[in-house]
Every structure is written in C-alpha cells, then in structure tokens.
Design a protein around this motif. Structure first.
Motif, short mmCIF file in Angstrom:
data_model
loop_
_atom_site.label_atom_id
_atom_site.label_comp_id
_atom_site.label_asym_id
_atom_site.label_seq_id
_atom_site.Cartn_x
_atom_site.Cartn_y
_atom_site.Cartn_z
N LYS A 269 1.04 -1.28 0.02
CA LYS A 269 0.08 -0.04 -0.09
C LYS A 269 0.91 1.33 0.08
CE LYS A 269 -0.53 0.66 5.06
NZ LYS A 269 -1.65 0.87 6.02
N ALA A 270 0.30 2.19 -0.52
CA ALA A 270 1.19 3.55 -0.43
C ALA A 270 0.83 4.56 0.69
CB ALA A 270 0.71 4.30 -1.91
N LEU A 271 1.71 5.15 1.16
CA LEU A 271 1.58 6.28 2.17
C LEU A 271 2.06 7.67 1.26
CD1 LEU A 271 3.42 5.06 5.40
CD2 LEU A 271 0.92 4.49 4.70
N ARG A 272 1.11 8.69 1.49
CA ARG A 272 1.40 9.96 0.70
C ARG A 272 1.25 11.22 1.60
NH1 ARG A 272 -3.17 9.94 -3.99
NH2 ARG A 272 -4.51 9.64 -2.19
N SER A 273 1.88 12.00 1.08
CA SER A 273 1.96 13.43 1.96
C SER A 273 2.07 14.36 0.73
CB SER A 273 3.39 13.70 2.95
OG SER A 273 3.14 14.83 3.56
N THR A 274 1.70 15.72 1.26
CA THR A 274 1.86 16.85 0.28
C THR A 274 3.04 17.48 0.36
OG1 THR A 274 0.79 18.31 1.88
CG2 THR A 274 -0.86 17.15 0.58
#
Length: 533
Positions: A269-274
């Motif tokens: 799965k992917a973790l995301r941030s801006t």
C-alpha cells in the motif's frame, strides 16, 4: 525496515513475447536486454494511459545509463545493465533506490527519501495501485476506482512511473510535473513507431536522445555532466524546489511525496504526503517547454490535449503544419524505415481536477510522405491536409444548417439566433456523427490523404474523396428524416426544404468551389447526352 521488491534482482515486470505470445517476467536490466533484441510484444498489465510514461521512462533511464557509462550502443547482457543502473546511484550502492520498499530515510524506486524517516503523519488512504495513479475521472464508472485490490508489484511500478512523471495538478499540495502546459494539462507523447515491437521504438528513441543531448544542454541550460538525473534519490521535505540548471537533460522527475510499505496479506500500500512547492522550479517550467523528446511546442508552450483529442485537424497540424515545432522523436530521419512507419500520439485531455478522457491515435505514414518529412519538405503535404480539413468543415456546417431547417419545420427565421437551442443541439448531434466518420477515414480510408499523397493524379483522388464525402453527408441528412416532423404537410415541406438547402449549398461556389465545379461539369455531360439521344 528491510528492502523488498528489487527491480534489479527480481523479475517483477511482466511481458508477452513477440514470437509466441508466451508470458515472461523480467528484471529491469533483463527487460532492457529483451527490448534491445526486440523480443517483447507488449506489457499486459500496463493500462492505456500508462503507455507513454512507461515508454519515456525506459528511454530516459537507458539513455542516461549509457551516457554515464560512455557507451554508444545498448549493453548486451543483463549484468552490464545492472551495473550501469547501479552506477547511477553511487550513494546507494545497496540497491535501495531500485526497490519498491526500503527504509524511509533511503530512496526507493520513484520515491524520495524522507528526512529522518518519519512518515507518522502521512495519509494511509491508498490501498491499491490505481488509487495512486493519475487518472482522475468525474464518475466512478468511467474507470472503476480501487479495482486492483490484489495488485501485483508490477502494477505499483507502472502506477508510480505514471504518477511521478505525468501527474497534473491534483489539488492543494499535489503539484503537477514540469513537462506539461499548465496544471490542468497532461504530459503528451508524440513520436514515430517503426515496424516491430516496442523494443524497436525504444532503441530508436535512445539514439535520438543521445543525438539531442548537446542541443538540450545548450538550449535549456541543463548540465552536460554530473547533473541530477534520478530526482527520487534526493531527500525531500516538501519545502524546496530544484532548479533546472542542476538537472541532467534526461532527468526523470517525481511530482509527489509517496512511500510504499508492506501491508497485510503480502500486499503493498502507499503512504502519501503533500508538499508546499513543486519538486522542480515552476517558474522555469510554466509552459512545459522543457525539451521533452515527445512534446510538440507552439509559441513556446507544450501541446495541450483538449476534449476532442487527436482529431483529424489536430493531427494534420502536428504532422505537416508549422503551427507546432515537432519534437525530436516525431521527426522522420534518414535511418528510419521507408515503409510501415506510424506516428503515435498519446495524452489525457486535462480538466479542473478531473480528466476529459485518455486519447491515443496511430497514423500510418505513406512512403512519399516519409520522404517529404525526411527532407523537411512539408508545404505540399500541409496544403493537401488543409484542403481536406476545410472541406470537412464546410460540408459539416452545410449539413448542420440543413438539419436545422429540417427540425425547425422549414420555418423562415430572421436570424440564426432565433433558432431554438434544442433544435441546434439536435442538428449538431447528427453533424457531429458525420465529422466523426470523416475523422476515422481521413488518413487511411478509401481515397484518404495517404492515397492522395502517393498518387500520380492527386487532383483525381481528392475529387473522388470530396464527392463521396458529400454523398455520405446527404445520407446522414436523409436518415435524419425520421427524427424530423411527423405530420404530413410539415413533413414533406421540411424534408424538401432541407434537401434543397443542402444540394443548393453543394452547387454554390461560396461553399466548395471545386465541388460546385464538378457538379456543373456533370450537368453539362448530362445535357450533352440528352442532345445526342
């Protein structure tokens, strides 16, 4: 955290073989060997909108590795490619930069290191590869979202490449890539595909990249040596942008802060941030004119794909007109095949945090057209294409007006503005179906543009085409009779008036003089035949 899913050492990338259609799996170095041998037919897991980002990635990466190694031709063995790719990551000799999962303070494939390795505040809402990807649709039924719940490692590879090298603006903190014209555009790919599999196009574009390298350095200010090529190797806190002057001409960018992690059930799965700023300085890429090998440029701006995609008029401009500066990969060259070349155009029509669809078109190029393109002698080709696009436009307008007469019960209006919008829309729907039909046969249909270009009697081919097109338009008009007035007197009056308007326009020099002249000639022949009889 240990490293998992190494593209250098594990056969994660699936393909089908050209000769047998059998399935095969490759490491990234092994894939380069297979492409050089042109043994790959396609990549079954690759989604249509991922095709150009994947092709561009493979070309840029291989060209960068070959230049760094001082090599002029692709390596022959998998181990040679492996060492060449590792040489691009001298500060990460353990291969972490080529793994889908690695410690967060180290680079992972297409994923920048996180300063301090702390991802505790990152979003955990990306369970599937397609939920990471760039294809934003206005309705869930356009392309089903999060459908790849059992996505394999290669699905994440393709999604990462697509996101990081082709993403448009995705809302606050989700910045676009540099190689596109504005935030709501897309990264367009226009180039020439030779006969064979994707390996032949890959090898051709690598040669072009190496030829263009010095020009890109001189024209855009990229670094000839020691430039940043794999931008995902650098730590990124989301606060700073990189200047273009620090980049390698073949740089592979990233646009988002993403990290893959292992999830339950041997899944990823992917973790995301801006980020506060785009990864590359937006002031230097405001119009997408970055020297991309596949992006046409007009007035200093990258091509923007609109809702009508690569329709006949846009493609004719891209192929022959001077409206666009053709990108290096689209320019026919003396070492190209003279037969079987195809121009391929790909891109997503951009919208405001949505898309207006993925567009792809393949246009075979005739032998004479290839010669003209190599010689840069395209004025005659542009004139022929323009004559056809003008003819379609005139007949479409005439057809639409005639349809309005039909649906408006042949009423006489003081102005076109007085025609109800419902009638205009109904007429336009039929006229649009006519134009779509002409679009499909514009280049390769009977008496199409390719046949005209190759013919020794081009005027005769054009005449046959325009007469046949007029007949097709009239057929659409008569087919529309059933959708017109139903009551007796109104029905016959509307049909007669619509036909009179259409045929009168065809015989008028104000619409298409060539067609009107042909009809006058035919009338003269008929009168002469009657006199002889």
């Amino acid at each position: 955290m240990t490293m998992h899913y190494s593209l250098l050492d594990e056969p994660l990338i699936g393909a089908r073989l050209r000769e047998t259609g059998a399935r095969a799996r490759y490491t990234l170095p092994g894939l380069f060997v297979a492409l050089a041998e042109d043994s790959v037919r396609d990549f079954p897991a690759l989604r249509p909108h991922q095709r150009h980002p994947w092709h561009a990635f493979l070309v840029q990466l291989a060209a960068m590795a070959l230049h760094h190694a001082g090599q002029t031709e692709p390596f022959k063995t998998e181990e040679e490619w492996r060492q060449a790719l590792l040489a691009l990551t001298p500060d990460d000799t353990d291969g972490a930069a080529w793994c889908l999962v690695s410690p967060h303070d180290s680079p992972a494939f297409m994923q920048a290191p996180v300063p301090g390795g702390d991802v505790s505040g990152w979003s955990d809402d990306t369970p599937t590869p397609d939920s990471l990807d760039i294809l934003v649709t206005s309705k869930n039924h356009d392309v089903k979202q999060q459908r790849a719940r059992s996505g394999e490692a290669e699905d994440w590879v393709f999604a990462l490449v697509s996101l990081q090298t082709a993403a448009p603006y995705g809302g606050s903190g989700n910045h676009r890539i540099a190689r596109m014209n504005g935030g709501y555009s897309s990264r367009v790919g226009v180039g020439i595909e030779p006969v064979g599999g994707p390996g032949r196009r890959w090898a051709r574009d690598i040669r072009i990249a190496r030829t263009e390298r010095s020009r890109l350095v001189e024209e855009f200010g990229y670094r000839e040596s020691e430039g940043i090529g794999l931008i995902w190797l650098l730590r990124w806190d989301g606060l700073e942008s990189l200047p273009f002057l620090a980049l390698d001409p073949f740089f592979i960018e990233i646009s988002r802060r993403v990290r893959l992690v292992n999830a339950a059930g041997k899944r990823l799965k992917a973790l995301r941030s801006t980020s506060k700023t785009p990864r590359l300085d937006k002031e230097q890429s405001v119009n997408g004119n970055t020297g991309d090998l596949w992006v046409p440029i007009s007035a200093g701006k990258a091509l923007h794909v609109r809702e009508n995609g690569f329709n006949y008029s846009r493609v004719a401009e891209l192929l022959f007109d001077n409206t666009y500066q053709r990108p290096p990969a689209q320019i026919a060259r003396s070492d190209d095949d003279m037969e079987g070349l195809v121009v391929i155009a790909r891109g997503i029509a951009g919208g405001n945090c949505t898309t207006d669809g993925y567009h792809e078109r393949r246009i075979p190029i005739s032998r004479k057209a290839v010669k003209r393109l190599i010689q840069r002698d395209t004025d005659g080709l542009a004139t022929a294409a323009r004559a056809r696009t003008d003819a379609i436009r005139h007949i479409r307008n005439l057809l639409r007006q005639s349809l309005e007469t039909l649906f408006d019960n042949a009423r006489e209006r003081k102005s076109h503005k007085d025609v109800p919008n419902s009638i205009k829309q109904k007429a336009n729907s039929f006229a649009k179906s006519f134009e779509l039909g002409e679009d499909a046969r514009f280049f390769t249909g009977p008496d199409g543009l390719n046949e005209e270009i190759d013919s020794n009697d081009r005027e005769e081919v054009f005449r046959r085409w325009i007469v046949a097109m007029a007949n097709r338009a009239e057929k659409i008009l008569t087919d529309a009779f059933d959708a017109g007035p139903r009551s007796g007197e109104q029905r016959y009056r509307a049909r007669a008036s619509a036909l009179d308007r259409f045929r009168g326009g065809l015989h008028s020099d104000k619409v298409l003089p060539d067609l009107a002249g042909y009809f006058r000639t035919q009338q003269t022949y008929k009168e002469a035949d009657r006199e002889l009889a």
